[in-house]
Write an enzyme that holds these catalytic residues in place. Structure first.
Site, PDB file in Angstrom:
ATOM      1  N   ARG A 249       0.839  -1.187   0.000  1.00 13.99           N
ATOM      2  CA  ARG A 249       0.000   0.000   0.000  1.00 13.99           C
ATOM      3  C   ARG A 249       0.879   1.244   0.000  1.00 13.99           C
ATOM      4  O   ARG A 249       1.935   1.267   0.647  1.00 13.99           O
ATOM      5  CB  ARG A 249      -0.911   0.040   1.240  1.00 13.99           C
ATOM      6  CG  ARG A 249      -2.017  -0.984   1.216  1.00 13.99           C
ATOM      7  CD  ARG A 249      -2.911  -0.889   2.441  1.00 13.99           C
ATOM      8  NE  ARG A 249      -3.563   0.419   2.557  1.00 13.99           N
ATOM      9  CZ  ARG A 249      -4.640   0.782   1.877  1.00 13.99           C
ATOM     10  NH1 ARG A 249      -5.198  -0.045   1.019  1.00 13.99           N
ATOM     11  NH2 ARG A 249      -5.174   1.982   2.049  1.00 13.99           N
TER      12      ARG A 249
ATOM     13  N   LEU B 298       1.627   4.952   1.240  1.00 13.73           N
ATOM     14  CA  LEU B 298       1.341   5.688   2.467  1.00 13.73           C
ATOM     15  C   LEU B 298       0.867   7.095   2.149  1.00 13.73           C
ATOM     16  O   LEU B 298       1.367   7.744   1.226  1.00 13.73           O
ATOM     17  CB  LEU B 298       2.591   5.751   3.342  1.00 13.73           C
ATOM     18  CG  LEU B 298       3.134   4.409   3.829  1.00 13.73           C
ATOM     19  CD1 LEU B 298       4.384   4.627   4.664  1.00 13.73           C
ATOM     20  CD2 LEU B 298       2.087   3.626   4.611  1.00 13.73           C
TER      21      LEU B 298
ATOM     22  N   HIS C 131      12.966  -2.668  -1.687  1.00 14.06           N
ATOM     23  CA  HIS C 131      12.456  -2.872  -3.042  1.00 14.06           C
ATOM     24  C   HIS C 131      13.375  -3.840  -3.775  1.00 14.06           C
ATOM     25  O   HIS C 131      14.602  -3.704  -3.711  1.00 14.06           O
ATOM     26  CB  HIS C 131      12.397  -1.547  -3.803  1.00 14.06           C
ATOM     27  CG  HIS C 131      11.862  -1.694  -5.185  1.00 14.06           C
ATOM     28  ND1 HIS C 131      10.530  -1.933  -5.447  1.00 14.06           N
ATOM     29  CD2 HIS C 131      12.477  -1.679  -6.401  1.00 14.06           C
ATOM     30  CE1 HIS C 131      10.351  -2.050  -6.752  1.00 14.06           C
ATOM     31  NE2 HIS C 131      11.513  -1.888  -7.352  1.00 14.06           N
TER      32      HIS C 131
ATOM     33  N   ASP D 290       8.603   4.162  -4.455  1.00 16.01           N
ATOM     34  CA  ASP D 290       9.973   3.702  -4.706  1.00 16.01           C
ATOM     35  C   ASP D 290      10.890   4.848  -5.135  1.00 16.01           C
ATOM     36  O   ASP D 290      11.689   4.709  -6.069  1.00 16.01           O
ATOM     37  CB  ASP D 290       9.982   2.588  -5.759  1.00 16.01           C
ATOM     38  CG  ASP D 290       9.171   1.383  -5.333  1.00 16.01           C
ATOM     39  OD1 ASP D 290       9.101   1.110  -4.125  1.00 16.01           O
ATOM     40  OD2 ASP D 290       8.597   0.704  -6.204  1.00 16.01           O
TER      41      ASP D 290
ATOM     42  N   HIS E 213      15.886 -12.023  -2.880  1.00 20.78           N
ATOM     43  CA  HIS E 213      15.272 -12.008  -1.552  1.00 20.78           C
ATOM     44  C   HIS E 213      16.287 -12.387  -0.472  1.00 20.78           C
ATOM     45  O   HIS E 213      16.230 -11.868   0.650  1.00 20.78           O
ATOM     46  CB  HIS E 213      14.083 -12.963  -1.509  1.00 20.78           C
ATOM     47  CG  HIS E 213      12.922 -12.519  -2.355  1.00 20.78           C
ATOM     48  ND1 HIS E 213      12.598 -11.188  -2.533  1.00 20.78           N
ATOM     49  CD2 HIS E 213      12.008 -13.228  -3.080  1.00 20.78           C
ATOM     50  CE1 HIS E 213      11.545 -11.092  -3.313  1.00 20.78           C
ATOM     51  NE2 HIS E 213      11.172 -12.301  -3.669  1.00 20.78           N
TER      52      HIS E 213
END
Length: 260
Positions: free
Chosen positions: A92, A94, A110, A146, A172
């Site tokens: 989401r 902000l 990110h 981002d 990751h």
């Protein structure tokens, strides 16, 4: 100092787990006060329970607007005593009011080397473009997706013929290292923001170390200005020499890792 950390997550919670592990292992000076999850049934809920931290499941569809939802989340974070917010797979945007409640204290991860490949398809886009190098970025959050000032990046090579899933797994793995590291630097008060044209220790937009310290009410505005695009990592003040890891195999870290 120890940061009072809140984690916002929407999914499985692997980055939240990396923070839990870092705290448990004494590598991250954080008191995790609360996890907020906007998706009932998400994996992060069970991870928070296993770690023993409260998790507020707040389904955003129950609020009439993004602003109303964010106001409720801010109230929950304040009640928990959080001073720093880490977005960990939080899907989401902000609101400005949320960011104003925690100025200069909201971080995000990110899965690409920003400013390349912003948005929810960071890994997929890098794979589709067949770039030779991609990676992940920890950055301060501002009102643009981002976009905020970069704290640390890990550069991960895209191997020839590699599947998107394999690339994602390797990216990751580095996220779980650089995110706790960035939070630890914040806890140590070593992240210093500045705007273009400012030199170390001077300039109208220069933000000294205290600007990122919630215990310093006199902190100047530069720490939260959108034009404060630079982040310097300050040296340790104790004279302690820390192990710095600029690379691990074919992965490059900038700035170098110190703990993770």
């Amino acid at each position: 100092m120890t940061i009072a950390l809140a984690i916002l997550a929407s999914g499985s919670g692997t980055n939240a787990q990396a923070m839990f592990n870092a705290v448990r292992n004494g590598l991250l000076d954080a008191d995790i006060r609360l996890v907020v999850c906007n998706r009932p049934g998400a994996g992060v809920i069970a991870r928070a329970a296993d770690f023993g931290v409260p998790c507020a499941v707040m389904d955003h569809t129950a609020w009439p607007s993004r602003e109303a939802y964010d106001a409720a989340v801010v109230a929950a974070l304040r009640e928990a005593g959080a001073d720093t917010v880490a977005l960990a797979g939080y899907m989401r945007m902000l609101s400005p009011a949320f960011l104003a409640a925690f100025p200069g204290r909201v971080l995000n991860i990110h899965p690409a080397l920003l400013p390349a490949f912003p948005g929810v398809r960071g890994i997929a886009d890098a794979h589709a473009w067949n770039v030779r190098i991609t990676g992940c970025t920890v950055h301060f959050v501002d009102e643009i997706m981002d976009h905020g000032a970069v704290i640390i990046q890990a550069a991960v090579p895209h191997l020839p013929g590699e599947s998107e899933e394999a690339l994602a797994e390797r990216i990751h793995r580095q996220e779980h290292r650089i995110y706790p590291q960035a939070l630890q630097w914040l806890a140590e008060g070593r992240l210093q923001r500045y705007a273009p044209g400012d030199t170390a220790g001077s300039g109208p937009n220069f933000a000294p170390n205290s600007a990122l310290n919630p215990a310093s009410p006199e902190a100047p505005d530069a720490s939260t200005r959108n034009d404060a695009r630079g982040v310097r990592l300050l040296p340790r003040q104790t004279g302690e020499i820390s192990l710095r890891v600029p690379c691990d195999g074919d992965v490059l870290f900038c700035p170098p890792l110190e703990r993770f």
